[in-house]
Design a protein around this motif. Structure first.
Motif, PDB file in Angstrom:
ATOM      1  N   MET A   1     -25.109 -42.163 -36.860  1.00  0.00           N
ATOM      2  CA  MET A   1     -26.211 -42.902 -37.473  1.00  0.00           C
ATOM      3  C   MET A   1     -27.526 -42.189 -37.164  1.00  0.00           C
ATOM      4  O   MET A   1     -27.800 -41.841 -36.014  1.00  0.00           O
ATOM      5  CB  MET A   1     -26.261 -44.343 -36.962  1.00  0.00           C
ATOM      6  N   THR A   2     -28.330 -41.972 -38.207  1.00  0.00           N
ATOM      7  CA  THR A   2     -29.629 -41.318 -38.078  1.00  0.00           C
ATOM      8  C   THR A   2     -30.671 -42.116 -38.843  1.00  0.00           C
ATOM      9  O   THR A   2     -30.408 -42.562 -39.962  1.00  0.00           O
ATOM     10  CB  THR A   2     -29.588 -39.887 -38.647  1.00  0.00           C
ATOM     11  N   ASN A   3     -31.834 -42.298 -38.221  1.00  0.00           N
ATOM     12  CA  ASN A   3     -32.954 -42.934 -38.923  1.00  0.00           C
ATOM     13  C   ASN A   3     -34.252 -42.327 -38.395  1.00  0.00           C
ATOM     14  O   ASN A   3     -34.775 -42.750 -37.373  1.00  0.00           O
ATOM     15  CB  ASN A   3     -32.959 -44.450 -38.723  1.00  0.00           C
ATOM     16  N   THR A   4     -34.755 -41.333 -39.098  1.00  0.00           N
ATOM     17  CA  THR A   4     -36.000 -40.687 -38.664  1.00  0.00           C
ATOM     18  C   THR A   4     -37.221 -41.316 -39.339  1.00  0.00           C
ATOM     19  O   THR A   4     -38.352 -41.033 -38.942  1.00  0.00           O
ATOM     20  CB  THR A   4     -35.973 -39.183 -38.968  1.00  0.00           C
TER      21      THR A   4
ATOM     22  N   SER B   1     -37.839 -44.740 -39.601  1.00  0.00           N
ATOM     23  CA  SER B   1     -38.326 -45.782 -38.697  1.00  0.00           C
ATOM     24  C   SER B   1     -37.572 -45.660 -37.372  1.00  0.00           C
ATOM     25  O   SER B   1     -37.876 -44.786 -36.566  1.00  0.00           O
ATOM     26  CB  SER B   1     -38.178 -47.170 -39.320  1.00  0.00           C
ATOM     27  N   ARG B   2     -36.580 -46.496 -37.162  1.00  0.00           N
ATOM     28  CA  ARG B   2     -35.758 -46.409 -35.960  1.00  0.00           C
ATOM     29  C   ARG B   2     -34.467 -47.172 -36.187  1.00  0.00           C
ATOM     30  O   ARG B   2     -34.378 -48.027 -37.074  1.00  0.00           O
ATOM     31  CB  ARG B   2     -36.503 -46.982 -34.743  1.00  0.00           C
ATOM     32  N   ILE B   3     -33.474 -46.874 -35.379  1.00  0.00           N
ATOM     33  CA  ILE B   3     -32.222 -47.627 -35.417  1.00  0.00           C
ATOM     34  C   ILE B   3     -32.442 -48.935 -34.670  1.00  0.00           C
ATOM     35  O   ILE B   3     -32.892 -48.933 -33.519  1.00  0.00           O
ATOM     36  CB  ILE B   3     -31.079 -46.808 -34.785  1.00  0.00           C
ATOM     37  N   SER B   4     -32.141 -50.045 -35.309  1.00  0.00           N
ATOM     38  CA  SER B   4     -32.422 -51.352 -34.720  1.00  0.00           C
ATOM     39  C   SER B   4     -31.363 -51.733 -33.691  1.00  0.00           C
ATOM     40  O   SER B   4     -30.259 -51.169 -33.659  1.00  0.00           O
ATOM     41  CB  SER B   4     -32.461 -52.424 -35.811  1.00  0.00           C
TER      42      SER B   4
ATOM     43  N   GLU C   1     -28.253 -52.814 -35.377  1.00  0.00           N
ATOM     44  CA  GLU C   1     -27.417 -51.698 -35.828  1.00  0.00           C
ATOM     45  C   GLU C   1     -26.648 -51.083 -34.665  1.00  0.00           C
ATOM     46  O   GLU C   1     -25.499 -50.663 -34.814  1.00  0.00           O
ATOM     47  CB  GLU C   1     -28.303 -50.649 -36.514  1.00  0.00           C
TER      48      GLU C   1
ATOM     49  N   LYS D   1     -33.646 -42.794 -32.664  1.00  0.00           N
ATOM     50  CA  LYS D   1     -33.616 -42.115 -33.958  1.00  0.00           C
ATOM     51  C   LYS D   1     -32.211 -41.674 -34.358  1.00  0.00           C
ATOM     52  O   LYS D   1     -31.921 -41.517 -35.544  1.00  0.00           O
ATOM     53  CB  LYS D   1     -34.526 -40.880 -33.923  1.00  0.00           C
TER      54      LYS D   1
END
Length: 424
Positions: free
Chosen positions: A6-9, A11-14, A17, A233
């Motif tokens: 899982m990647t989220n650049t 915003s952010r990984i909640s 999640e 992230k």
């Protein structure tokens, strides 16, 4: 197992999640009766590993015996305050296990001399014994979850993956010799490099002694600090090397700051709750040295640093020999001075600028005095005086112009990244 990435650049990984990822992981391991969690210690408090460990403990403990063994390596054991800050009040004291690197390990085999010679291009000739905490092998665990942060690192290039096991729960020989290998090959060639010499040693050991032999899964994070808050992230979970490679690629993107020019004066700050010795506080040197100009000054604001080593043995070695340069330490090493404590030699090499720039440690004199700091080869300034000149509360990350017109570069959290000027 089915690996989870899982990647989220943006915003952010909640947290939700993260919980869903842990559910997805644990569904693949039904009927667990005994589980070992291996998070980092408080020197990795920005890793989000503490939060993940809490989530896992809550999910597992109602139906399984869960132990938590922080990957201390040679660091001192976590105290109650550190445990509460990192793991909340979720994990009871009786669930914690302490790794003793000098006494608690068993040997899994050896990395052959010819492999080390090939990796080091002939610079280092030795076999390396592979040791891990005996509970990993004989503890009867159905699942071992290694939890940690991938971030640029002075010894292994990019931290985590199998380093969490071979150093974090490892023994004297592997810690000694992998650190010396990195020092001899050159730390600045390893920093931020995924396939560094030490990593190649760990890869060999992982392939020959862990893969298919232990029920081991890696949970690896990539984080940044945004408005004083840890931002997750990347989250990569699996038993193979792939999650590490993905995390390392993201960390290279997010945690390496490419500075446009070398700073004549660079100031960095060591959080007093996180960094209490030069042994770990020297991240302020390792992670910034490639952004300091020749003949420049590195100012380390160290309000909480009270000792040199994380244990008495390494503290004594540092006080005796000091951070006095690569050639000086290698000469002692070749004379056999360090015997079975060559991690000290590696650390002393890595903690010196070799005369390229001046290092000034700013401590509170009741913690470490001017005489003590000078004795190991650094310059000294009283912390309160230094903080009045370079206030860590008001300086912004990056370039600052002081009231007197002086330009400095400020790094507030050196453990979270690497600052470098790309060579032409």
């Amino acid at each position: 197992m089915k690996e989870i990435y899982m990647t989220n650049t943006v915003s952010r990984i909640s947290h939700q999640e993260v919980e869903a990822c842990m559910d997805q992981l644990l569904l693949q391991y039904p009927n667990l009766k005994k589980v070992l969690l291996i998070p980092p210690d408080f020197t990795r408090c920005y890793s989000y590993a503490g939060e993940i460990t809490q989530v896992l403990y809550k999910k597992l403990s109602p139906h399984a015996l869960v132990h938590v063994m922080p990957a201390l390596g040679t660091h001192m054991a976590m105290d109650d305050e550190e445990k509460e800050k990192m793991f909340g009040k979720v994990i009871p004291e009786e669930a914690f296990l302490i790794h003793h690197w000098q006494t608690d390990t068993v040997s899994l085999g050896k990395v052959p001399r010819e492999v080390i010679e090939e990796i080091s291009q002939g610079l280092y000739s030795t076999e390396i014994e592979v040791e891990v905490n005996e509970k990993l092998v004989h503890g009867g665990y159905d699942l071992i979850l290694s939890i940690g942060q991938v971030v640029p690192h002075e010894v292994v290039g990019m931290a985590n993956y199998s380093k969490n096991i071979f150093v974090g729960t490892g023994g004297r020989q592997m810690i000694n010799q992998s650190h010396m290998l990195s020092a001899i090959c050159g730390m600045e060639k390893a920093l931020g490099v995924t396939d560094s010499p030490a990593r190649k040693v760990f890869d060999y050991a992982q392939k020959h002694f862990l893969d298919g032999k232990l029920p081991l899964v890696y949970i690896q994070t990539v984080t940044t600090l945004e408005d004083e808050e840890v931002s997750l992230k990347g989250l990569y979970i699996g038993a193979s090397r792939t999650p590490f490679e993905m995390a390392a690629a993201l960390s290279e993107q997010l945690n390496i700051c490419h500075v446009e020019k070398r700073a004549k004066k660079l100031v960095t700050y060591l959080d007093p709750y996180e960094l209490k010795t030069t042994w770990v506080g020297n991240k302020g040197i390792y992670r910034t040295r490639m952004a300091v100009a020749d003949g420049g000054d590195l100012i380390i604001l160290a309000p909480g640093v009270k000792a040199f080593g994380e244990n008495q043995e390494m503290d004594n070695m540092t006080r005796t020999y000091g951070y006095k340069g690569r050639d000086y330490v290698l000469n002692l090493f070749q004379k056999g001075v360090f015997e079975n404590r060559i991690m000290a030699a590696a650390h002393l090499i890595q903690g010196s600028s070799d005369g390229r720039f001046t290092i000034t440690y700013c401590t509170r004199p009741e913690n470490l005095s001017k005489e003590e700091i000078n004795q190991v080869g650094y310059e000294w300034m009283d912390y309160e005086e230094a903080a009045a000149l370079y206030n860590p509360e008001t300086l912004k990350e990056g370039w600052n112009t002081l009231e007197n017109g002086e330009e400095i570069y400020f790094v507030k959290t050196p453990a979270l990244g690497l600052w470098k000027v790309d060579e032409e």
